[in-house]
Design a protein around this motif. Structure first.
Motif, PDB file in Angstrom:
ATOM      1  N   LEU A 231       0.525  -1.370  -0.019  1.00  0.00           N
ATOM      2  CA  LEU A 231       0.365   0.139   0.226  1.00  0.00           C
ATOM      3  C   LEU A 231       0.614   1.367   0.244  1.00  0.00           C
ATOM      4  CD1 LEU A 231      -2.712  -0.936   2.752  1.00  0.00           C
ATOM      5  CD2 LEU A 231      -3.048  -0.801  -0.108  1.00  0.00           C
ATOM      6  N   THR A 232       2.130   1.272  -0.360  1.00  0.00           N
ATOM      7  CA  THR A 232       3.532   2.412  -0.064  1.00  0.00           C
ATOM      8  C   THR A 232       3.323   2.837  -2.111  1.00  0.00           C
ATOM      9  OG1 THR A 232       5.349   0.845  -0.033  1.00  0.00           O
ATOM     10  CG2 THR A 232       4.475   1.598   2.246  1.00  0.00           C
ATOM     11  N   PRO A 233       3.142   1.965  -2.679  1.00  0.00           N
ATOM     12  CA  PRO A 233       3.280   2.598  -3.307  1.00  0.00           C
ATOM     13  C   PRO A 233       2.206   4.411  -4.037  1.00  0.00           C
ATOM     14  CG  PRO A 233       3.238   0.671  -3.633  1.00  0.00           C
ATOM     15  CD  PRO A 233       2.935   0.558  -2.712  1.00  0.00           C
ATOM     16  N   LYS A 234       3.177   4.983  -4.566  1.00  0.00           N
ATOM     17  CA  LYS A 234       2.433   6.373  -5.171  1.00  0.00           C
ATOM     18  C   LYS A 234       1.801   6.160  -6.828  1.00  0.00           C
ATOM     19  CE  LYS A 234       3.934   9.369  -1.397  1.00  0.00           C
ATOM     20  NZ  LYS A 234       3.806  10.226  -0.836  1.00  0.00           N
ATOM     21  N   ARG A 235       0.597   6.522  -6.667  1.00  0.00           N
ATOM     22  CA  ARG A 235      -0.187   6.446  -8.386  1.00  0.00           C
ATOM     23  C   ARG A 235      -0.135   7.370  -8.874  1.00  0.00           C
ATOM     24  NH1 ARG A 235       3.214   3.095  -8.562  1.00  0.00           N
ATOM     25  NH2 ARG A 235       3.680   1.232  -8.315  1.00  0.00           N
ATOM     26  N   ASP A 236      -0.816   8.016 -10.116  1.00  0.00           N
ATOM     27  CA  ASP A 236      -1.550   8.940 -10.893  1.00  0.00           C
ATOM     28  C   ASP A 236      -2.203   8.474 -11.508  1.00  0.00           C
ATOM     29  OD1 ASP A 236      -2.315  11.585 -12.941  1.00  0.00           O
ATOM     30  OD2 ASP A 236       0.095  12.441 -11.845  1.00  0.00           O
ATOM     31  N   GLY A 263      -1.853  12.551 -17.333  1.00  0.00           N
ATOM     32  CA  GLY A 263      -2.479  12.332 -16.292  1.00  0.00           C
ATOM     33  C   GLY A 263      -3.144  12.890 -15.601  1.00  0.00           C
ATOM     34  N   TYR A 264      -3.114  12.304 -13.996  1.00  0.00           N
ATOM     35  CA  TYR A 264      -3.801  13.906 -13.079  1.00  0.00           C
ATOM     36  C   TYR A 264      -3.373  14.827 -12.908  1.00  0.00           C
ATOM     37  CZ  TYR A 264      -7.275  15.010  -9.841  1.00  0.00           C
ATOM     38  OH  TYR A 264      -8.697  16.264  -8.995  1.00  0.00           O
ATOM     39  N   GLY A 265      -1.757  14.551 -13.205  1.00  0.00           N
ATOM     40  CA  GLY A 265      -1.102  15.596 -12.347  1.00  0.00           C
ATOM     41  C   GLY A 265      -0.443  15.112 -11.268  1.00  0.00           C
ATOM     42  N   GLU A 266      -0.923  15.055 -10.057  1.00  0.00           N
ATOM     43  CA  GLU A 266      -0.634  14.938  -8.645  1.00  0.00           C
ATOM     44  C   GLU A 266      -1.294  12.746  -8.659  1.00  0.00           C
ATOM     45  OE1 GLU A 266       0.629  14.995  -5.404  1.00  0.00           O
ATOM     46  OE2 GLU A 266       0.031  17.324  -6.454  1.00  0.00           O
ATOM     47  N   ASN A 267      -0.606  12.379  -7.416  1.00  0.00           N
ATOM     48  CA  ASN A 267      -0.528  10.969  -7.030  1.00  0.00           C
ATOM     49  C   ASN A 267      -0.748  11.134  -5.639  1.00  0.00           C
ATOM     50  OD1 ASN A 267       1.955  11.684  -5.767  1.00  0.00           O
ATOM     51  ND2 ASN A 267       3.348  10.555  -6.769  1.00  0.00           N
ATOM     52  N   ILE A 268      -1.232   9.373  -5.338  1.00  0.00           N
ATOM     53  CA  ILE A 268      -1.712   9.618  -4.249  1.00  0.00           C
ATOM     54  C   ILE A 268      -1.299   8.128  -4.010  1.00  0.00           C
ATOM     55  CG2 ILE A 268      -3.394   8.681  -5.312  1.00  0.00           C
ATOM     56  CD1 ILE A 268      -6.065   9.432  -2.707  1.00  0.00           C
ATOM     57  N   SER A 269      -1.227   7.616  -2.473  1.00  0.00           N
ATOM     58  CA  SER A 269      -0.394   6.126  -2.048  1.00  0.00           C
ATOM     59  C   SER A 269      -1.698   5.480  -2.326  1.00  0.00           C
ATOM     60  CB  SER A 269       0.343   5.771  -1.156  1.00  0.00           C
ATOM     61  OG  SER A 269      -0.444   6.554   0.514  1.00  0.00           O
ATOM     62  N   MET A 270      -1.359   4.260  -2.191  1.00  0.00           N
ATOM     63  CA  MET A 270      -2.271   3.315  -2.723  1.00  0.00           C
ATOM     64  C   MET A 270      -3.485   2.737  -1.170  1.00  0.00           C
ATOM     65  SD  MET A 270      -2.806   2.029  -5.745  1.00  0.00           S
ATOM     66  CE  MET A 270      -2.663   3.997  -5.464  1.00  0.00           C
ATOM     67  N   LEU A 271      -2.671   3.036  -0.044  1.00  0.00           N
ATOM     68  CA  LEU A 271      -3.066   3.381   0.988  1.00  0.00           C
ATOM     69  C   LEU A 271      -4.556   4.491   1.247  1.00  0.00           C
ATOM     70  CD1 LEU A 271      -4.671   2.424   3.890  1.00  0.00           C
ATOM     71  CD2 LEU A 271      -2.453   3.763   5.098  1.00  0.00           C
ATOM     72  N   ASP A 272      -3.814   5.593   0.708  1.00  0.00           N
ATOM     73  CA  ASP A 272      -4.661   6.881   0.753  1.00  0.00           C
ATOM     74  C   ASP A 272      -5.995   6.764  -0.491  1.00  0.00           C
ATOM     75  OD1 ASP A 272      -3.262   7.864   2.760  1.00  0.00           O
ATOM     76  OD2 ASP A 272      -1.742   9.249   1.330  1.00  0.00           O
ATOM     77  N   TRP A 273      -5.183   6.203  -1.607  1.00  0.00           N
ATOM     78  CA  TRP A 273      -6.020   5.271  -2.228  1.00  0.00           C
ATOM     79  C   TRP A 273      -7.422   5.329  -1.995  1.00  0.00           C
ATOM     80  CZ3 TRP A 273      -8.402   7.815  -6.567  1.00  0.00           C
ATOM     81  CH2 TRP A 273      -8.697   6.965  -7.447  1.00  0.00           C
ATOM     82  N   ALA A 274      -7.369   3.653  -1.243  1.00  0.00           N
ATOM     83  CA  ALA A 274      -8.111   2.744  -0.862  1.00  0.00           C
ATOM     84  C   ALA A 274      -8.926   3.598   0.037  1.00  0.00           C
ATOM     85  CB  ALA A 274      -7.691   1.833  -0.127  1.00  0.00           C
ATOM     86  N   GLU A 275      -8.253   4.318   1.326  1.00  0.00           N
ATOM     87  CA  GLU A 275      -9.482   5.193   2.181  1.00  0.00           C
ATOM     88  C   GLU A 275     -10.318   5.780   1.365  1.00  0.00           C
ATOM     89  OE1 GLU A 275      -6.039   6.757   4.579  1.00  0.00           O
ATOM     90  OE2 GLU A 275      -6.129   4.500   6.104  1.00  0.00           O
TER      91      GLU A 275
END
Length: 353
Positions: A231-236, A263-275
Motif C-alpha cells: 500500500l506504499t506505492p504512489k500512483r497518478d 495523467g491527473y498531475g498528482e499522485n496518491i499512495s495506494m493506502l490513501d486511494w483505498a481510504e
C-alpha cells in the motif's frame, strides 16, 4: 478544439475496442458519428461484452493480433483513406498476469504491434495517424545512475515526462516499451505516422476488477474486509474519460514520431486511494466502513513494484489544451456506482474469492 468535428465520418480503426479504455474510446467515437471499425479477438464467450450496445453503429473485424494474416485482412478496409486513424489499445495489460503469462504478454504486446505496423507497410496504407497506447509502468523505478537525467517538482518528487529515462520492472512494462519503440522504428524507416501515448493509471467503469481500484470496490461491496498487497506505492490516477480525451487530442493534433504522456498531475499512495474509495462508498451508502487488510501474497514478485509515478503533462496541454476534468472523488463515485450496478459482469473475474 471541437473534437467532434474532426472525427465525424472519419474512418477509425480500434484494436482492443472491447477492453476497458477501448470501450470508452469506441463509445465516444460513435457519439461523434465516426466510421468506427473495431478489431476484436474472436472468443467462444464474452465477445463484445463492453461494446455490445454499440454493435449497430460499428463494423466488427474478428481476428487475433498475433495472427499476421487476420490483422492484414482487417486493415484492408483503410485502403484509400488518407484521413484514417488507428488507435492501438489491444494488449495483455495486467502487470501481475504478465508474470503468470509472460509468453502471451510478449506475443500479444510486441508481435501484435509488429503485425499491425508491418501490415500498414505491406498494404502501402496512407493513413493520418497510428496511436500506440503505452503505459506509465515503462518508467519503473529510478535508476540512481540516471538521477540527474530526471526532472523534479518543487517538493522534490520525480516528475515524469516525455524526456524522462525509462526503466521497466515487469514483463508487461518491457513489452509495452518495445511496442513504443517499434512504433517509432516504423515511423523513422517507413514514414508510418506513429505517436505513442503513455497514460497514467486509468480507472473507471468497466475496468477489470483485478486492477487496484476494482479490487478495492468489489471487495467492499461484498464483504467487511478489503485484502490488498503493498500500500506504499504512489500512483497518478486518471479517470478513463480524461484518458480517452487524451488519445483523441493526440490523434488529431499530435506530431508523428513523438510521444505524449498524461495523467491527473498528482499522485496518491495506494493506502490513501483505498481510504478515499471507501470513504466515498460510505458516503453513498454502498457499504459500512470495511477494514483494510494487507496480505503478503498480494505483493508483486521481488523488487518489481514501482514505488512512485507522477506525470508532467505540459507538452500535451501546451499543444492541445488537454487537462484532466474529473476529480478523484467524482471519478471514485462514478466508478463505485458502475460496479454496484453491474455485479454480474465482474463477479466471476475477481481474484479475491
Amino acid at each position: 478544439m471541437n473534437l467532434e468535428a474532426h472525427f465525424a465520418d472519419r474512418p477509425v480503426f480500434v484494436t482492443g475496442a472491447d477492453g476497458f479504455v477501448g470501450s470508452h474510446l469506441t463509445e465516444r467515437l460513435v457519439d461523434y458519428d465516426t466510421d468506427v471499425h473495431v478489431f476484436v479477438r474472436a472468443t467462444s464467450s464474452g465477445e463484445l461484452r463492453n461494446i455490445r450496445h454499440l454493435q449497430d453503429d460499428i463494423t466488427v473485424h474478428r481476428g487475433d493480433l498475433r495472427d499476421k494474416h487476420s490483422v492484414t485482412e482487417a486493415l484492408k478496409v483503410l485502403k484509400g483513406h488518407s484521413d484514417a486513424i488507428i488507435f492501438h489499445l489491444a494488449a495483455q495489460a495486467h502487470v501481475g498476469e504478465s508474470w503468470e503469462r509472460p509468453y502471451e504478454t510478449v506475443d500479444t504486446n510486441i508481435n501484435g504491434t509488429l503485425n499491425l505496423l508491418q501490415g500498414i507497410v505491406d498494404l502501402d496504407l496512407d493513413i493520418y495517424k497510428f496511436d500506440t497506447a503505452g503505459t506509465s509502468e515503462e518508467y519503473g523505478n529510478i535508476d540512481y545512475q540516471m538521477e540527474d537525467k530526471h526532472e523534479y517538482d518543487e517538493d522534490g518528487r520525480v516528475l515524469l515526462s516525455e524526456r524522462s529515462p525509462v526503466n521497466p520492472t515487469s514483463v508487461y512494462a518491457t513489452s509495452k516499451l518495445a511496442a513504443d519503440f517499434l512504433t517509432m522504428n516504423y515511423h523513422d524507416a517507413y514514414g508510418v505516422p506513429g505517436v505513442t501515448t503513455r497514460m497514467f493509471n486509468n480507472y473507471g467503469p468497466r475496468q477489470n476488477p483485478r486492477y487496484i481500484t476494482g479490487t478495492i470496490i468489489t471487495q467492499a461491496l461484498e464483504r467487511d474486509i478489503v485484502e490488498l498487497g503493498n500500500l506504499t506505492p504512489k500512483r497518478d490516477m486518471c479517470f478513463v474519460e480524461d484518458g480517452v480525451r487524451g488519445h483523441l487530442h493526440v490523434a488529431v493534433e499530435g506530431n508523428p514520431g513523438e510521444e505524449y504522456v498524461y495523467g491527473y498531475g498528482e499522485n496518491i499512495s495506494m493506502l490513501d486511494w483505498a481510504e478515499l474509495l471507501l470513504e466515498v462508498g460510505n458516503e453513498e451508502d454502498y457499504w459500512d466502513e470495511p477494514e483494510i487488510v494487507q496480505r503478503n501474497d498480494r505483493y508483486r514478485p521481488g523488487d518489481s513494484d514501482v514505488e512512485e509515478l507522477l506525470v508532467g503533462y505540459e507538452k500535451l496541454h501546451e499543444q492541445t489544451g488537454w487537462e484532466p476534468e474529473v476529480s478523484w472523488r467524482e471519478g471514485a463515485r462514478r466508478t463505485i456506482e458502475w460496479y454496484a450496478q453491474n455485479t454480474d459482469t465482474w463477479m466471476g473475474r475477481v481474484d479475491w474469492r
